[in-house]
Scaffold this motif. Structure first.
Motif, mmCIF file in Angstrom:
data_model
loop_
_atom_site.group_PDB
_atom_site.id
_atom_site.type_symbol
_atom_site.label_atom_id
_atom_site.label_comp_id
_atom_site.label_asym_id
_atom_site.label_seq_id
_atom_site.Cartn_x
_atom_site.Cartn_y
_atom_site.Cartn_z
ATOM 1 N N GLN A 57 118.253 131.796 -31.985
ATOM 2 C CA GLN A 57 118.521 131.695 -30.541
ATOM 3 C C GLN A 57 117.311 132.158 -29.740
ATOM 4 O O GLN A 57 116.932 131.533 -28.745
ATOM 5 C CB GLN A 57 119.739 132.531 -30.160
ATOM 6 N N GLN A 58 116.706 133.257 -30.152
ATOM 7 C CA GLN A 58 115.555 133.796 -29.424
ATOM 8 C C GLN A 58 114.343 132.874 -29.560
ATOM 9 O O GLN A 58 113.597 132.656 -28.600
ATOM 10 C CB GLN A 58 115.225 135.206 -29.900
ATOM 11 N N LEU A 59 114.155 132.313 -30.746
ATOM 12 C CA LEU A 59 113.060 131.360 -30.948
ATOM 13 C C LEU A 59 113.260 130.122 -30.080
ATOM 14 O O LEU A 59 112.310 129.582 -29.512
ATOM 15 C CB LEU A 59 112.961 130.967 -32.423
ATOM 16 N N HIS A 60 114.502 129.682 -29.965
ATOM 17 C CA HIS A 60 114.809 128.527 -29.112
ATOM 18 C C HIS A 60 114.392 128.805 -27.666
ATOM 19 O O HIS A 60 113.746 127.972 -27.015
ATOM 20 C CB HIS A 60 116.292 128.181 -29.200
ATOM 21 N N THR A 61 114.740 129.982 -27.166
ATOM 22 C CA THR A 61 114.381 130.359 -25.797
ATOM 23 C C THR A 61 112.865 130.400 -25.633
ATOM 24 O O THR A 61 112.322 129.882 -24.650
ATOM 25 C CB THR A 61 114.991 131.730 -25.434
ATOM 26 N N LEU A 62 112.175 130.982 -26.591
ATOM 27 C CA LEU A 62 110.715 131.055 -26.517
ATOM 28 C C LEU A 62 110.090 129.661 -26.593
ATOM 29 O O LEU A 62 109.092 129.390 -25.927
ATOM 30 C CB LEU A 62 110.179 131.952 -27.637
ATOM 31 N N ARG A 63 110.690 128.786 -27.372
ATOM 32 C CA ARG A 63 110.187 127.401 -27.453
ATOM 33 C C ARG A 63 110.415 126.659 -26.139
ATOM 34 O O ARG A 63 109.574 125.856 -25.728
ATOM 35 C CB ARG A 63 110.857 126.650 -28.599
ATOM 36 N N LEU A 64 111.547 126.914 -25.476
ATOM 37 C CA LEU A 64 111.807 126.276 -24.180
ATOM 38 C C LEU A 64 110.714 126.612 -23.175
ATOM 39 O O LEU A 64 110.383 125.802 -22.313
ATOM 40 C CB LEU A 64 113.166 126.704 -23.622
ATOM 41 N N HIS A 65 110.166 127.796 -23.287
ATOM 42 C CA HIS A 65 109.076 128.228 -22.398
ATOM 43 C C HIS A 65 107.707 127.883 -22.981
ATOM 44 O O HIS A 65 106.684 128.348 -22.480
ATOM 45 C CB HIS A 65 109.174 129.726 -22.127
ATOM 46 N N GLN A 66 107.717 127.111 -24.042
ATOM 47 C CA GLN A 66 106.484 126.624 -24.686
ATOM 48 C C GLN A 66 105.571 127.758 -25.155
ATOM 49 O O GLN A 66 104.350 127.641 -25.147
ATOM 50 C CB GLN A 66 105.728 125.673 -23.750
ATOM 51 N N LEU A 67 106.194 128.863 -25.554
ATOM 52 C CA LEU A 67 105.419 130.001 -26.028
ATOM 53 C C LEU A 67 105.139 129.939 -27.517
ATOM 54 O O LEU A 67 104.377 130.746 -28.037
ATOM 55 C CB LEU A 67 106.153 131.303 -25.711
ATOM 56 N N LEU A 68 105.789 129.009 -28.209
ATOM 57 C CA LEU A 68 105.625 128.902 -29.646
ATOM 58 C C LEU A 68 105.214 127.498 -30.036
ATOM 59 O O LEU A 68 105.569 126.524 -29.372
ATOM 60 C CB LEU A 68 106.937 129.243 -30.368
ATOM 61 N N LYS A 69 104.482 127.425 -31.113
ATOM 62 C CA LYS A 69 104.182 126.159 -31.766
ATOM 63 C C LYS A 69 104.879 126.194 -33.120
ATOM 64 O O LYS A 69 105.106 127.273 -33.678
ATOM 65 C CB LYS A 69 102.675 125.980 -31.954
ATOM 66 N N THR A 70 105.218 125.025 -33.622
ATOM 67 C CA THR A 70 105.921 124.958 -34.899
ATOM 68 C C THR A 70 105.200 124.040 -35.866
ATOM 69 O O THR A 70 104.453 123.154 -35.462
ATOM 70 C CB THR A 70 107.363 124.437 -34.714
ATOM 71 N N LYS A 71 105.455 124.293 -37.124
ATOM 72 C CA LYS A 71 104.938 123.429 -38.186
ATOM 73 C C LYS A 71 105.992 123.382 -39.283
ATOM 74 O O LYS A 71 106.457 124.428 -39.747
ATOM 75 C CB LYS A 71 103.625 123.980 -38.730
ATOM 76 N N ARG A 72 106.382 122.175 -39.639
ATOM 77 C CA ARG A 72 107.383 122.011 -40.702
ATOM 78 C C ARG A 72 106.688 122.060 -42.051
ATOM 79 O O ARG A 72 105.675 121.411 -42.269
ATOM 80 C CB ARG A 72 108.121 120.694 -40.533
ATOM 81 N N ARG A 73 107.266 122.852 -42.943
ATOM 82 C CA ARG A 73 106.801 122.933 -44.333
ATOM 83 C C ARG A 73 108.027 122.736 -45.211
ATOM 84 O O ARG A 73 108.805 123.667 -45.417
ATOM 85 C CB ARG A 73 106.152 124.274 -44.623
ATOM 86 N N GLY A 74 108.195 121.499 -45.670
ATOM 87 C CA GLY A 74 109.394 121.184 -46.450
ATOM 88 C C GLY A 74 110.618 121.281 -45.556
ATOM 89 O O GLY A 74 110.663 120.667 -44.492
ATOM 90 N N ARG A 75 111.584 122.076 -45.971
ATOM 91 C CA ARG A 75 112.803 122.251 -45.171
ATOM 92 C C ARG A 75 112.669 123.347 -44.121
ATOM 93 O O ARG A 75 113.567 123.546 -43.316
ATOM 94 C CB ARG A 75 113.990 122.597 -46.085
ATOM 95 N N HIS A 76 111.596 124.078 -44.151
ATOM 96 C CA HIS A 76 111.439 125.238 -43.269
ATOM 97 C C HIS A 76 110.482 124.945 -42.121
ATOM 98 O O HIS A 76 109.494 124.239 -42.274
ATOM 99 C CB HIS A 76 110.928 126.447 -44.050
ATOM 100 N N ILE A 77 110.789 125.542 -40.974
ATOM 101 C CA ILE A 77 109.900 125.477 -39.812
ATOM 102 C C ILE A 77 109.226 126.837 -39.680
ATOM 103 O O ILE A 77 109.888 127.878 -39.727
ATOM 104 C CB ILE A 77 110.681 125.137 -38.531
ATOM 105 N N HIS A 78 107.922 126.805 -39.533
ATOM 106 C CA HIS A 78 107.155 128.031 -39.348
ATOM 107 C C HIS A 78 106.689 128.100 -37.893
ATOM 108 O O HIS A 78 106.283 127.101 -37.313
ATOM 109 C CB HIS A 78 105.964 128.069 -40.312
#
Length: 103
Positions: A57-78
């Motif tokens: 939930q907290q990561l979702h909020t931070l992503r909404l504010h574009q504070l995080l970048k993500t990278k998929r590695r297999g089934r996991h998001i980093h």
């Protein structure tokens, strides 16, 4: 007479972001990601000793504010911090401070 605030989207975003960052666990997540970039939800949850659903939930909020970048590695998001966004936000806050505005 109060000085008029600059009508600036970056400033509006900055103020919204400040309210988002007032949550201590979100700050903990950002600090952790600063120290350990490219970390998964599961690892963040383990290291901060909080439930994975809460971290998500907290990561979702931070992503909404574009504070995080993500990278998929297999089934996991980093996750990692979007430093470009933080620098733009800090610039808008500096512009706000120049106006001697009382909020």
């Amino acid at each position: 007479h109060m000085p008029e605030l600059p009508k600036d989207q970056a400033l509006t975003d900055s103020l919204s972001l400040l309210s988002t960052l007032m949550h201590s666990k979100r700050l903990d997540i950002l600090l952790l990601l600063h120290q350990q970039p490219n970390t998964s939800v599961g690892k963040i949850s383990t290291l901060l000793d909080v439930q994975q659903s809460f971290v998500s939930q907290q990561l979702h909020t931070l992503r909404l504010h574009q504070l995080l970048k993500t990278k998929r590695r297999g089934r996991h998001i980093h996750y990692r911090i979007n430093y470009d966004r933080l620098y733009r936000i800090s610039g808008a806050l500096v512009r706000l401070s120049v106006h001697d505005v009382v909020l």
